[in-house]
Write a protein that holds these residues in place. Sequence first.
Motif, PDB file in Angstrom:
ATOM      1  N   ALA A 123       0.833  -1.208   0.000  1.00 34.63           N
ATOM      2  CA  ALA A 123       0.000   0.000   0.000  1.00 34.63           C
ATOM      3  C   ALA A 123       0.866   1.254   0.000  1.00 34.63           C
ATOM      4  O   ALA A 123       0.540   2.255  -0.658  1.00 34.63           O
ATOM      5  CB  ALA A 123      -0.925  -0.014   1.220  1.00 34.63           C
ATOM      6  N   TRP A 124       1.989   1.195   0.729  1.00 37.93           N
ATOM      7  CA  TRP A 124       2.884   2.357   0.795  1.00 37.93           C
ATOM      8  C   TRP A 124       3.483   2.671  -0.578  1.00 37.93           C
ATOM      9  O   TRP A 124       3.562   3.831  -0.984  1.00 37.93           O
ATOM     10  CB  TRP A 124       3.994   2.105   1.805  1.00 37.93           C
ATOM     11  CG  TRP A 124       4.973   3.246   1.914  1.00 37.93           C
ATOM     12  CD1 TRP A 124       6.223   3.311   1.386  1.00 37.93           C
ATOM     13  CD2 TRP A 124       4.762   4.480   2.589  1.00 37.93           C
ATOM     14  NE1 TRP A 124       6.816   4.506   1.683  1.00 37.93           N
ATOM     15  CE2 TRP A 124       5.933   5.247   2.426  1.00 37.93           C
ATOM     16  CE3 TRP A 124       3.703   5.015   3.310  1.00 37.93           C
ATOM     17  CZ2 TRP A 124       6.079   6.519   2.962  1.00 37.93           C
ATOM     18  CZ3 TRP A 124       3.839   6.285   3.843  1.00 37.93           C
ATOM     19  CH2 TRP A 124       5.014   7.016   3.671  1.00 37.93           C
ATOM     20  N   LYS A 125       3.893   1.642  -1.313  1.00 38.91           N
ATOM     21  CA  LYS A 125       4.452   1.857  -2.647  1.00 38.91           C
ATOM     22  C   LYS A 125       3.410   2.479  -3.571  1.00 38.91           C
ATOM     23  O   LYS A 125       3.725   3.335  -4.402  1.00 38.91           O
ATOM     24  CB  LYS A 125       4.950   0.531  -3.227  1.00 38.91           C
ATOM     25  CG  LYS A 125       6.220   0.010  -2.563  1.00 38.91           C
ATOM     26  CD  LYS A 125       6.677  -1.288  -3.221  1.00 38.91           C
ATOM     27  CE  LYS A 125       7.959  -1.796  -2.567  1.00 38.91           C
ATOM     28  NZ  LYS A 125       8.414  -3.080  -3.181  1.00 38.91           N
ATOM     29  N   GLY A 126       2.168   2.043  -3.427  1.00 37.17           N
ATOM     30  CA  GLY A 126       1.104   2.640  -4.236  1.00 37.17           C
ATOM     31  C   GLY A 126       0.905   4.110  -3.917  1.00 37.17           C
ATOM     32  O   GLY A 126       0.727   4.942  -4.817  1.00 37.17           O
ATOM     33  N   LEU A 127       0.968   4.442  -2.613  1.00 43.79           N
ATOM     34  CA  LEU A 127       0.818   5.840  -2.221  1.00 43.79           C
ATOM     35  C   LEU A 127       1.988   6.688  -2.705  1.00 43.79           C
ATOM     36  O   LEU A 127       1.804   7.827  -3.155  1.00 43.79           O
ATOM     37  CB  LEU A 127       0.699   5.930  -0.692  1.00 43.79           C
ATOM     38  CG  LEU A 127      -0.624   5.467  -0.076  1.00 43.79           C
ATOM     39  CD1 LEU A 127      -0.537   5.509   1.442  1.00 43.79           C
ATOM     40  CD2 LEU A 127      -1.774   6.322  -0.565  1.00 43.79           C
ATOM     41  N   HIS A 129       3.764   6.130  -5.317  1.00 47.83           N
ATOM     42  CA  HIS A 129       3.608   6.306  -6.761  1.00 47.83           C
ATOM     43  C   HIS A 129       2.630   7.435  -7.063  1.00 47.83           C
ATOM     44  O   HIS A 129       2.815   8.207  -8.023  1.00 47.83           O
ATOM     45  CB  HIS A 129       3.117   5.005  -7.391  1.00 47.83           C
ATOM     46  CG  HIS A 129       2.936   5.091  -8.879  1.00 47.83           C
ATOM     47  ND1 HIS A 129       4.008   5.130  -9.760  1.00 47.83           N
ATOM     48  CD2 HIS A 129       1.806   5.144  -9.644  1.00 47.83           C
ATOM     49  CE1 HIS A 129       3.551   5.211 -10.998  1.00 47.83           C
ATOM     50  NE2 HIS A 129       2.219   5.212 -10.951  1.00 47.83           N
ATOM     51  N   LEU A 130       1.570   7.533  -6.235  1.00 44.13           N
ATOM     52  CA  LEU A 130       0.583   8.576  -6.454  1.00 44.13           C
ATOM     53  C   LEU A 130       1.053   9.921  -5.914  1.00 44.13           C
ATOM     54  O   LEU A 130       0.818  10.967  -6.539  1.00 44.13           O
ATOM     55  CB  LEU A 130      -0.750   8.184  -5.791  1.00 44.13           C
ATOM     56  CG  LEU A 130      -1.477   6.976  -6.385  1.00 44.13           C
ATOM     57  CD1 LEU A 130      -2.695   6.638  -5.557  1.00 44.13           C
ATOM     58  CD2 LEU A 130      -1.877   7.254  -7.837  1.00 44.13           C
ATOM     59  N   VAL A 131       1.706   9.898  -4.724  1.00 44.21           N
ATOM     60  CA  VAL A 131       2.178  11.133  -4.084  1.00 44.21           C
ATOM     61  C   VAL A 131       3.654  10.958  -3.730  1.00 44.21           C
ATOM     62  O   VAL A 131       3.997  10.556  -2.610  1.00 44.21           O
ATOM     63  CB  VAL A 131       1.351  11.457  -2.815  1.00 44.21           C
ATOM     64  CG1 VAL A 131       1.734  12.833  -2.279  1.00 44.21           C
ATOM     65  CG2 VAL A 131      -0.131  11.377  -3.095  1.00 44.21           C
ATOM     66  N   PRO A 132       4.571  11.224  -4.636  1.00 38.95           N
ATOM     67  CA  PRO A 132       6.002  10.999  -4.383  1.00 38.95           C
ATOM     68  C   PRO A 132       6.547  11.769  -3.184  1.00 38.95           C
ATOM     69  O   PRO A 132       7.542  11.360  -2.577  1.00 38.95           O
ATOM     70  CB  PRO A 132       6.664  11.470  -5.686  1.00 38.95           C
ATOM     71  CG  PRO A 132       5.581  11.368  -6.716  1.00 38.95           C
ATOM     72  CD  PRO A 132       4.309  11.688  -6.003  1.00 38.95           C
ATOM     73  N   ALA A 133       5.901  12.864  -2.795  1.00 39.80           N
ATOM     74  CA  ALA A 133       6.428  13.692  -1.711  1.00 39.80           C
ATOM     75  C   ALA A 133       6.430  12.967  -0.369  1.00 39.80           C
ATOM     76  O   ALA A 133       7.218  13.316   0.527  1.00 39.80           O
ATOM     77  CB  ALA A 133       5.604  14.978  -1.601  1.00 39.80           C
ATOM     78  N   ILE A 134       5.596  11.939  -0.216  1.00 34.51           N
ATOM     79  CA  ILE A 134       5.515  11.259   1.083  1.00 34.51           C
ATOM     80  C   ILE A 134       6.607  10.203   1.261  1.00 34.51           C
ATOM     81  O   ILE A 134       6.685   9.571   2.309  1.00 34.51           O
ATOM     82  CB  ILE A 134       4.134  10.599   1.277  1.00 34.51           C
ATOM     83  CG1 ILE A 134       3.944   9.449   0.262  1.00 34.51           C
ATOM     84  CG2 ILE A 134       3.020  11.615   1.154  1.00 34.51           C
ATOM     85  CD1 ILE A 134       2.679   8.657   0.504  1.00 34.51           C
ATOM     86  N   GLU A 135       7.463  10.032   0.264  1.00 35.38           N
ATOM     87  CA  GLU A 135       8.513   9.022   0.376  1.00 35.38           C
ATOM     88  C   GLU A 135       9.469   9.334   1.514  1.00 35.38           C
ATOM     89  O   GLU A 135      10.089   8.435   2.090  1.00 35.38           O
ATOM     90  CB  GLU A 135       9.283   8.923  -0.935  1.00 35.38           C
ATOM     91  CG  GLU A 135      10.257   7.762  -0.993  1.00 35.38           C
ATOM     92  CD  GLU A 135      10.864   7.593  -2.369  1.00 35.38           C
ATOM     93  OE1 GLU A 135      11.623   6.624  -2.551  1.00 35.38           O
ATOM     94  OE2 GLU A 135      10.561   8.423  -3.258  1.00 35.38           O
ATOM     95  N   ALA A 136       9.587  10.605   1.884  1.00 32.09           N
ATOM     96  CA  ALA A 136      10.475  10.995   2.978  1.00 32.09           C
ATOM     97  C   ALA A 136      10.000  10.464   4.319  1.00 32.09           C
ATOM     98  O   ALA A 136      10.763  10.440   5.292  1.00 32.09           O
ATOM     99  CB  ALA A 136      10.578  12.518   3.038  1.00 32.09           C
ATOM    100  N   PHE A 137       8.757  10.014   4.411  1.00 35.16           N
ATOM    101  CA  PHE A 137       8.205   9.510   5.664  1.00 35.16           C
ATOM    102  C   PHE A 137       8.199   7.984   5.703  1.00 35.16           C
ATOM    103  O   PHE A 137       7.379   7.372   6.392  1.00 35.16           O
ATOM    104  CB  PHE A 137       6.783  10.036   5.854  1.00 35.16           C
ATOM    105  CG  PHE A 137       6.682  11.531   5.930  1.00 35.16           C
ATOM    106  CD1 PHE A 137       6.900  12.190   7.119  1.00 35.16           C
ATOM    107  CD2 PHE A 137       6.393  12.262   4.788  1.00 35.16           C
ATOM    108  CE1 PHE A 137       6.811  13.574   7.187  1.00 35.16           C
ATOM    109  CE2 PHE A 137       6.301  13.645   4.836  1.00 35.16           C
ATOM    110  CZ  PHE A 137       6.514  14.305   6.041  1.00 35.16           C
ATOM    111  N   ALA A 138       9.130   7.360   4.995  1.00 35.58           N
ATOM    112  CA  ALA A 138       9.182   5.892   4.958  1.00 35.58           C
ATOM    113  C   ALA A 138       9.473   5.296   6.328  1.00 35.58           C
ATOM    114  O   ALA A 138       9.126   4.140   6.596  1.00 35.58           O
ATOM    115  CB  ALA A 138      10.234   5.436   3.957  1.00 35.58           C
TER     116      ALA A 138
END
Length: 259
Positions: A123-127, A129-138
């Motif tokens: 689910a995180w990878k899907g998010l 992909h849709l909103v790249p800016a949230i990758e910093a909150f991995a």
Amino acid sequence: MAIFPFLIFLTAIAAFFDLSSLSATVVALIFESVPASIAAPIAGEVKNVLLVPRGDLLTIGVALALWFASSGVEAMRVGLNRAYGMIEDRNFILLRLQSIGFVLLGTLTFLTIAFLVVLAPVAWKGLVHLVPAIEAFAWSLTLLRFGLTLVIAGAGLLASHLWLPAGRRRITEILPGVGLTLAAWIAGAYGFSLYLADFANYASTYAGLAGVMTAIIFLYLMALILLYGATLNAALVERRRRRAAAAASPEEPLTSPWP
């Protein structure tokens, strides 16, 4: 001693529903908060348990695994009854059925949470992909795993204090002991790992059994903390009872049935 029977039964359930891949995730959740130096001695044997195919639920072996796993629940019941100063007078068969129910509920809970943990990265990878800016909150996924461990432990403690020992208790009466147990478990695991790293040398005393003895001593420490949390709850309840009795009849001496 009840961990392995529980895992055997859990893997049998997982295999029956074609969810064998979740078994490894369950083990990771169980040992997530345990220091690696303590979990390592039994991790290999746990993997051996998981690798044994157990597809038939209606075998004597799996039935015995369920029985021995429920014996671990019964041992916890005995300890909590003593900590709360209670005398067990309930029917043995009903108590054993309750313990088996605890094992079944624990199995279902672990498999459900393991499914969510496995689903979360997808689910995180899907998010992302849709909103790249949230990758910093991995890092939040790691926090989620530790949070799930605490939620599982907290819910299990609440259920154990409420229903395993004899007598009735309100949730507000058991929260202090549950909170103390969770905090002391975290501190105890961290402190014990430091002790092993800097001071302990079990190999000089137990030779090849050093790893096993380390795990046993750690689990014994965690069990003592559990019983101390229950004793704290009992002491607080007794203190409130004494104060209420003193307010009602301050001239009469107080006697306590709680040892």
